[in-house]
Design a protein around this motif. Structure first.
Motif, PDB file in Angstrom:
ATOM      1  N   LEU A  54       0.829  -1.207   0.000  1.00 14.44           N
ATOM      2  CA  LEU A  54       0.000   0.000   0.000  1.00 14.44           C
ATOM      3  C   LEU A  54       0.861   1.253   0.000  1.00 14.44           C
ATOM      4  CD1 LEU A  54      -2.579  -1.115   2.692  1.00 14.44           C
ATOM      5  CD2 LEU A  54      -2.937  -0.994   0.221  1.00 14.44           C
ATOM      6  N   LYS A  55       0.250   2.347  -0.449  1.00 20.07           N
ATOM      7  CA  LYS A  55       0.858   3.675  -0.364  1.00 20.07           C
ATOM      8  C   LYS A  55       0.055   4.472   0.659  1.00 20.07           C
ATOM      9  CE  LYS A  55       0.962   3.444  -5.084  1.00 20.07           C
ATOM     10  NZ  LYS A  55       0.103   3.852  -6.069  1.00 20.07           N
ATOM     11  N   ASP A  56       0.660   5.519   1.187  1.00 17.15           N
ATOM     12  CA  ASP A  56      -0.050   6.384   2.136  1.00 17.15           C
ATOM     13  C   ASP A  56      -1.393   6.812   1.556  1.00 17.15           C
ATOM     14  OD1 ASP A  56       2.157   6.212   3.780  1.00 17.15           O
ATOM     15  OD2 ASP A  56       2.833   8.261   3.452  1.00 17.15           O
ATOM     16  N   GLY A  57      -2.450   6.661   2.323  1.00 19.76           N
ATOM     17  CA  GLY A  57      -3.770   7.111   1.908  1.00 19.76           C
ATOM     18  C   GLY A  57      -4.586   6.099   1.129  1.00 19.76           C
ATOM     19  N   ASP A  58      -4.006   4.955   0.760  1.00 21.17           N
ATOM     20  CA  ASP A  58      -4.777   3.935   0.047  1.00 21.17           C
ATOM     21  C   ASP A  58      -5.956   3.466   0.898  1.00 21.17           C
ATOM     22  OD1 ASP A  58      -3.275   3.889  -2.262  1.00 21.17           O
ATOM     23  OD2 ASP A  58      -2.195   2.041  -1.775  1.00 21.17           O
ATOM     24  N   ALA A  59      -7.099   3.315   0.259  1.00 20.33           N
ATOM     25  CA  ALA A  59      -8.303   2.837   0.943  1.00 20.33           C
ATOM     26  C   ALA A  59      -8.535   1.378   0.566  1.00 20.33           C
ATOM     27  CB  ALA A  59      -9.511   3.672   0.538  1.00 20.33           C
ATOM     28  N   VAL A  60      -8.676   0.530   1.573  1.00 20.12           N
ATOM     29  CA  VAL A  60      -8.891  -0.901   1.371  1.00 20.12           C
ATOM     30  C   VAL A  60     -10.288  -1.259   1.843  1.00 20.12           C
ATOM     31  CG1 VAL A  60      -8.110  -3.227   1.967  1.00 20.12           C
ATOM     32  CG2 VAL A  60      -6.441  -1.374   1.706  1.00 20.12           C
ATOM     33  N   LYS A  61     -10.978  -2.032   1.036  1.00 20.84           N
ATOM     34  CA  LYS A  61     -12.335  -2.478   1.373  1.00 20.84           C
ATOM     35  C   LYS A  61     -12.398  -3.989   1.208  1.00 20.84           C
ATOM     36  CE  LYS A  61     -17.134  -1.679  -0.148  1.00 20.84           C
ATOM     37  NZ  LYS A  61     -17.931  -0.961  -1.148  1.00 20.84           N
ATOM     38  N   TRP A  62     -12.689  -4.693   2.273  1.00 17.13           N
ATOM     39  CA  TRP A  62     -12.881  -6.140   2.253  1.00 17.13           C
ATOM     40  C   TRP A  62     -14.365  -6.431   2.185  1.00 17.13           C
ATOM     41  CZ3 TRP A  62      -9.390 -10.107   2.140  1.00 17.13           C
ATOM     42  CH2 TRP A  62      -8.056  -9.769   2.349  1.00 17.13           C
ATOM     43  N   MET A  63     -14.748  -7.364   1.330  1.00 18.65           N
ATOM     44  CA  MET A  63     -16.164  -7.733   1.205  1.00 18.65           C
ATOM     45  C   MET A  63     -16.280  -9.246   1.108  1.00 18.65           C
ATOM     46  SD  MET A  63     -17.409  -4.819  -1.495  1.00 18.65           S
ATOM     47  CE  MET A  63     -15.965  -4.981  -2.525  1.00 18.65           C
ATOM     48  N   PHE A  64     -17.383  -9.748   1.612  1.00 14.10           N
ATOM     49  CA  PHE A  64     -17.644 -11.184   1.522  1.00 14.10           C
ATOM     50  C   PHE A  64     -18.496 -11.448   0.290  1.00 14.10           C
ATOM     51  CE2 PHE A  64     -19.612 -15.247   2.424  1.00 14.10           C
ATOM     52  CZ  PHE A  64     -18.514 -15.967   2.884  1.00 14.10           C
ATOM     53  N   THR A  65     -18.052 -12.376  -0.531  1.00 16.70           N
ATOM     54  CA  THR A  65     -18.767 -12.724  -1.749  1.00 16.70           C
ATOM     55  C   THR A  65     -19.393 -14.111  -1.632  1.00 16.70           C
ATOM     56  OG1 THR A  65     -18.597 -13.041  -4.133  1.00 16.70           O
ATOM     57  CG2 THR A  65     -16.663 -13.655  -2.835  1.00 16.70           C
ATOM     58  N   CYS A  66     -20.511 -14.282  -2.277  1.00 17.17           N
ATOM     59  CA  CYS A  66     -21.154 -15.594  -2.364  1.00 17.17           C
ATOM     60  C   CYS A  66     -20.982 -16.194  -3.758  1.00 17.17           C
ATOM     61  CB  CYS A  66     -22.640 -15.477  -2.040  1.00 17.17           C
ATOM     62  SG  CYS A  66     -22.946 -14.918  -0.357  1.00 17.17           S
ATOM     63  N   ASP A  67     -20.406 -15.398  -4.708  1.00 17.49           N
ATOM     64  CA  ASP A  67     -20.331 -15.835  -6.099  1.00 17.49           C
ATOM     65  C   ASP A  67     -19.062 -15.316  -6.782  1.00 17.49           C
ATOM     66  OD1 ASP A  67     -21.052 -17.029  -8.500  1.00 17.49           O
ATOM     67  OD2 ASP A  67     -22.456 -15.442  -9.046  1.00 17.49           O
ATOM     68  N   TYR A  68     -17.896 -15.645  -6.228  1.00 18.22           N
ATOM     69  CA  TYR A  68     -16.612 -15.233  -6.821  1.00 18.22           C
ATOM     70  C   TYR A  68     -16.534 -13.758  -7.154  1.00 18.22           C
ATOM     71  CZ  TYR A  68     -15.446 -20.195  -7.596  1.00 18.22           C
ATOM     72  OH  TYR A  68     -15.176 -21.541  -7.442  1.00 18.22           O
ATOM     73  N   GLY A  69     -17.231 -12.898  -6.425  1.00 22.11           N
ATOM     74  CA  GLY A  69     -17.167 -11.454  -6.627  1.00 22.11           C
ATOM     75  C   GLY A  69     -18.196 -10.886  -7.587  1.00 22.11           C
ATOM     76  N   LYS A  70     -18.936 -11.734  -8.278  1.00 21.95           N
ATOM     77  CA  LYS A  70     -19.954 -11.241  -9.225  1.00 21.95           C
ATOM     78  C   LYS A  70     -21.072 -10.500  -8.502  1.00 21.95           C
ATOM     79  CE  LYS A  70     -19.034 -15.007 -12.408  1.00 21.95           C
ATOM     80  NZ  LYS A  70     -19.503 -16.303 -12.881  1.00 21.95           N
ATOM     81  N   ASP A  71     -21.234 -10.733  -7.220  1.00 21.82           N
ATOM     82  CA  ASP A  71     -22.289 -10.109  -6.424  1.00 21.82           C
ATOM     83  C   ASP A  71     -21.806  -8.852  -5.689  1.00 21.82           C
ATOM     84  OD1 ASP A  71     -20.577 -11.758  -4.940  1.00 21.82           O
ATOM     85  OD2 ASP A  71     -22.116 -12.279  -3.485  1.00 21.82           O
ATOM     86  N   LEU A  72     -20.606  -8.377  -5.989  1.00 23.61           N
ATOM     87  CA  LEU A  72     -20.028  -7.235  -5.275  1.00 23.61           C
ATOM     88  C   LEU A  72     -19.892  -6.009  -6.153  1.00 23.61           C
ATOM     89  CD1 LEU A  72     -17.107  -9.091  -3.455  1.00 23.61           C
ATOM     90  CD2 LEU A  72     -19.409  -8.622  -2.585  1.00 23.61           C
ATOM     91  N   SER A  73     -19.903  -4.849  -5.495  1.00 20.27           N
ATOM     92  CA  SER A  73     -19.632  -3.582  -6.151  1.00 20.27           C
ATOM     93  C   SER A  73     -18.316  -3.067  -5.582  1.00 20.27           C
ATOM     94  CB  SER A  73     -20.750  -2.581  -5.871  1.00 20.27           C
ATOM     95  OG  SER A  73     -20.379  -1.309  -6.311  1.00 20.27           O
TER      96      SER A  73
END
Length: 105
Positions: free
Chosen positions: A84-103
């Motif tokens: 990471l670099k200073d200020g990077d924003a990280v978002k972890w999300m739980f998927t039920c379909d290999y990420g197809k269900d995520l934004s």
């Protein structure tokens, strides 16, 4: 420093932001820092995150698990390998379909 926030309502998400002086910190190191502050019950092995807050991969099927984005873009690299670099924003999300269900934004 690190900023961490969790949202375990209808969406299962964990947010982190690399503060000043965190250059070259990995996504996994940032998550471990948040884990220490928020008690996320993190389970990780060899840079791969398999469980957060007692929600393990595969708990709702073989396509489910934890995925993350950096600055709104999906990253297909293990959390231990993404710097990471200073200020990077990280978002972890739980998927039920290999990420197809995520934004990612």
């Amino acid at each position: 420093g690190v900023i961490g926030k969790t949202n375990l309502g209808s969406k299962v998400e964990v947010y982190g932001k690399a503060g000043v002086g965190t250059k070259n910190t990995t996504v996994l190191e940032l998550l471990r820092q948040i884990n220490g502050e928020k008690e996320l019950k993190l389970v990780a092995n060899s840079g791969y995150v398999s469980s957060i807050k007692d929600i393990p991969q595969f708990c709702v099927g073989e396509k489910s698990g934890w995925m993350y984005s950096v600055n709104g873009k999906y990253v297909n690299v293990g959390a231990g390998g993404k710097k990471l670099k200073d200020g990077d924003a990280v978002k972890w999300m739980f998927t039920c379909d290999y990420g197809k269900d995520l934004s990612w934004s």
